[in-house]
Design an enzyme around this catalytic site. Structure first.
Site, PDB file in Angstrom:
ATOM      1  N   PRO A   9      32.281  52.531   8.807  1.00  0.00           N
ATOM      2  CA  PRO A   9      30.870  52.585   9.123  1.00  0.00           C
ATOM      3  C   PRO A   9      29.989  51.769   9.146  1.00  0.00           C
ATOM      4  CG  PRO A   9      31.268  54.541   7.704  1.00  0.00           C
ATOM      5  CD  PRO A   9      32.013  54.311   8.287  1.00  0.00           C
ATOM      6  N   ASN A  10      28.830  51.170  10.129  1.00  0.00           N
ATOM      7  CA  ASN A  10      27.736  50.447  10.251  1.00  0.00           C
ATOM      8  C   ASN A  10      27.541  49.264   9.883  1.00  0.00           C
ATOM      9  OD1 ASN A  10      25.903  52.630  11.437  1.00  0.00           O
ATOM     10  ND2 ASN A  10      25.830  53.420   8.755  1.00  0.00           N
ATOM     11  N   ARG A  17      20.670  44.289   9.921  1.00  0.00           N
ATOM     12  CA  ARG A  17      19.516  45.484   9.779  1.00  0.00           C
ATOM     13  C   ARG A  17      19.720  45.062   7.936  1.00  0.00           C
ATOM     14  NH1 ARG A  17      15.487  48.388  12.609  1.00  0.00           N
ATOM     15  NH2 ARG A  17      15.721  49.343  11.050  1.00  0.00           N
ATOM     16  N   TYR A  22      22.167  43.604   2.109  1.00  0.00           N
ATOM     17  CA  TYR A  22      23.454  43.596   2.984  1.00  0.00           C
ATOM     18  C   TYR A  22      23.780  42.033   2.894  1.00  0.00           C
ATOM     19  CZ  TYR A  22      23.880  48.661   2.951  1.00  0.00           C
ATOM     20  OH  TYR A  22      24.240  49.956   2.487  1.00  0.00           O
ATOM     21  N   ASN A  73      36.534  48.561   1.649  1.00  0.00           N
ATOM     22  CA  ASN A  73      35.319  49.243   2.325  1.00  0.00           C
ATOM     23  C   ASN A  73      34.800  50.546   3.046  1.00  0.00           C
ATOM     24  OD1 ASN A  73      32.300  49.623   1.416  1.00  0.00           O
ATOM     25  ND2 ASN A  73      32.081  47.393   1.809  1.00  0.00           N
ATOM     26  N   ALA A  76      29.875  54.429   4.064  1.00  0.00           N
ATOM     27  CA  ALA A  76      29.654  55.781   3.734  1.00  0.00           C
ATOM     28  C   ALA A  76      30.679  57.248   3.511  1.00  0.00           C
ATOM     29  CB  ALA A  76      28.680  56.284   4.856  1.00  0.00           C
ATOM     30  N   GLU A  97      39.215  48.891  -4.106  1.00  0.00           N
ATOM     31  CA  GLU A  97      37.755  49.345  -3.230  1.00  0.00           C
ATOM     32  C   GLU A  97      36.739  48.299  -3.186  1.00  0.00           C
ATOM     33  OE1 GLU A  97      36.230  52.503  -5.446  1.00  0.00           O
ATOM     34  OE2 GLU A  97      34.933  52.957  -3.737  1.00  0.00           O
ATOM     35  N   HIS A  99      32.581  47.190  -2.419  1.00  0.00           N
ATOM     36  CA  HIS A  99      31.506  47.988  -1.838  1.00  0.00           C
ATOM     37  C   HIS A  99      30.968  45.640  -1.734  1.00  0.00           C
ATOM     38  CE1 HIS A  99      32.794  51.818  -1.713  1.00  0.00           C
ATOM     39  NE2 HIS A  99      32.590  52.091  -2.343  1.00  0.00           N
ATOM     40  N   ARG A 106      22.154  52.676  -7.388  1.00  0.00           N
ATOM     41  CA  ARG A 106      21.671  53.013  -5.806  1.00  0.00           C
ATOM     42  C   ARG A 106      21.450  54.917  -6.117  1.00  0.00           C
ATOM     43  NH1 ARG A 106      23.581  50.356  -0.576  1.00  0.00           N
ATOM     44  NH2 ARG A 106      21.914  51.281   0.271  1.00  0.00           N
TER      45      ARG A 106
HETATM   46  O1  CA2 Z   1      27.413  48.295  -0.504  1.00  0.00           O
HETATM   47  C1  CA2 Z   1      28.473  48.746   0.070  1.00  0.00           C
HETATM   48  O2  CA2 Z   1      29.395  47.803   0.713  1.00  0.00           O
HETATM   49  C2  CA2 Z   1      28.927  50.566   0.561  1.00  0.00           C
HETATM   50  O3  CA2 Z   1      29.898  50.638   1.346  1.00  0.00           O
HETATM   51  C3  CA2 Z   1      27.808  50.010   1.942  1.00  0.00           C
HETATM   52  C4  CA2 Z   1      27.154  51.143   2.947  1.00  0.00           C
HETATM   53  C5  CA2 Z   1      26.638  51.973   2.007  1.00  0.00           C
HETATM   54  O4  CA2 Z   1      27.096  53.797   2.602  1.00  0.00           O
HETATM   55  C6  CA2 Z   1      27.490  52.721   0.628  1.00  0.00           C
HETATM   56  O5  CA2 Z   1      27.604  53.245  -0.236  1.00  0.00           O
HETATM   57  C7  CA2 Z   1      27.890  51.020  -0.066  1.00  0.00           C
HETATM   58  C8  CA2 Z   1      26.836  50.842   4.036  1.00  0.00           C
HETATM   59  C9  CA2 Z   1      27.105  50.130   4.994  1.00  0.00           C
HETATM   60  C10 CA2 Z   1      26.255  49.877   6.123  1.00  0.00           C
HETATM   61  O6  CA2 Z   1      26.559  48.593   6.520  1.00  0.00           O
HETATM   62  C11 CA2 Z   1      24.916  47.963   6.904  1.00  0.00           C
HETATM   63  C12 CA2 Z   1      25.103  46.998   6.589  1.00  0.00           C
HETATM   64  C13 CA2 Z   1      23.715  46.256   7.924  1.00  0.00           C
HETATM   65  C14 CA2 Z   1      22.469  46.897   7.959  1.00  0.00           C
HETATM   66  C15 CA2 Z   1      23.240  48.952   7.837  1.00  0.00           C
HETATM   67  C16 CA2 Z   1      23.658  48.965   7.102  1.00  0.00           C
END
Ligand code: CA2
Length: 143
Positions: A9-10, A17, A22, A73, A76, A97, A99, A106
């Site tokens: 997700p996201n 954003r 990221y 990946n 969340a 896995e 990230h 974090r």
């Molecule tokens: O660091 C990573 O790849 C994560 O898997 C990214 C997840 C986070 O919940 C994990 O703890 C670590 C979040 C992905 C959200 O991606 C976004 C990208 C741009 C703007 C907002 C969110």
């Protein structure tokens, strides 16, 4: 050798954003990066993103008999999803896995990874390059 790359997700919001966290690359850039890396490694790759836990579980289940390994990946869901862990265990494919960020430096709630309880390889904090590292590890592991 066929590899399924799953993004949770996201991640489709990449580049739109929070670029300071990221990176500036978009989700489309990430997909192109993965496809390019796979081609260089002579791997056949399919990339799938979903914001839905159930769709990710179904994609993992459907990988059985079709793919030789998984890069995931789970975003969340990494930190919450016993369903994704159970699906990975049920299917039993070699799994790496990944990230983009270093989840260990974090928030405390990101320290627990259900995916990491099954995956034999974890790469975090290396941005897009982490996906290539996972593909290299899978290629070595599967052969
Ligand atoms: O660091 C990573 O790849 C994560 O898997 C990214 C997840 C986070 O919940 C994990 O703890 C670590 C979040 C992905 C959200 O991606 C976004 C990208 C741009 C703007 C907002 C969110």
């Amino acid at each position: 050798m066929k590899v399924l790359v799953l993004n949770g997700p996201n991640l489709n919001m990449l580049g739109i954003r929070e670029p300071e966290l990221y990176g500036k690359g978009t989700y489309n850039d990430l997909v192109n990066f993965i496809r390019y890396a796979a081609r260089e490694l002579d791997l056949n790759v399919e990339v799938f993103q979903s914001n839905s836990e159930g769709e990710l579980v179904t994609a993992i289940q459907n990988a059985l008999g079709k793919f030789d390994g998984i890069v995931i990946n789970a975003a969340a869901y990494t930190h919450t999803s016993v369903a994704i862990l159970d699906a990975l265990k049920a299917v039993g494919l070699p799994t790496a896995e990944v990230h983009l960020t270093d989840i260990h430096s974090r928030e405390p709630f990101r320290q627990l990874s259900y995916v990491g309880m099954y995956a034999r390889k974890t790469v975090c904090g290396k941005g897009f390059d982490g996906y290539r590292e996972c593909l290299i590890w899978l290629k070595e592991t599967i052969k």
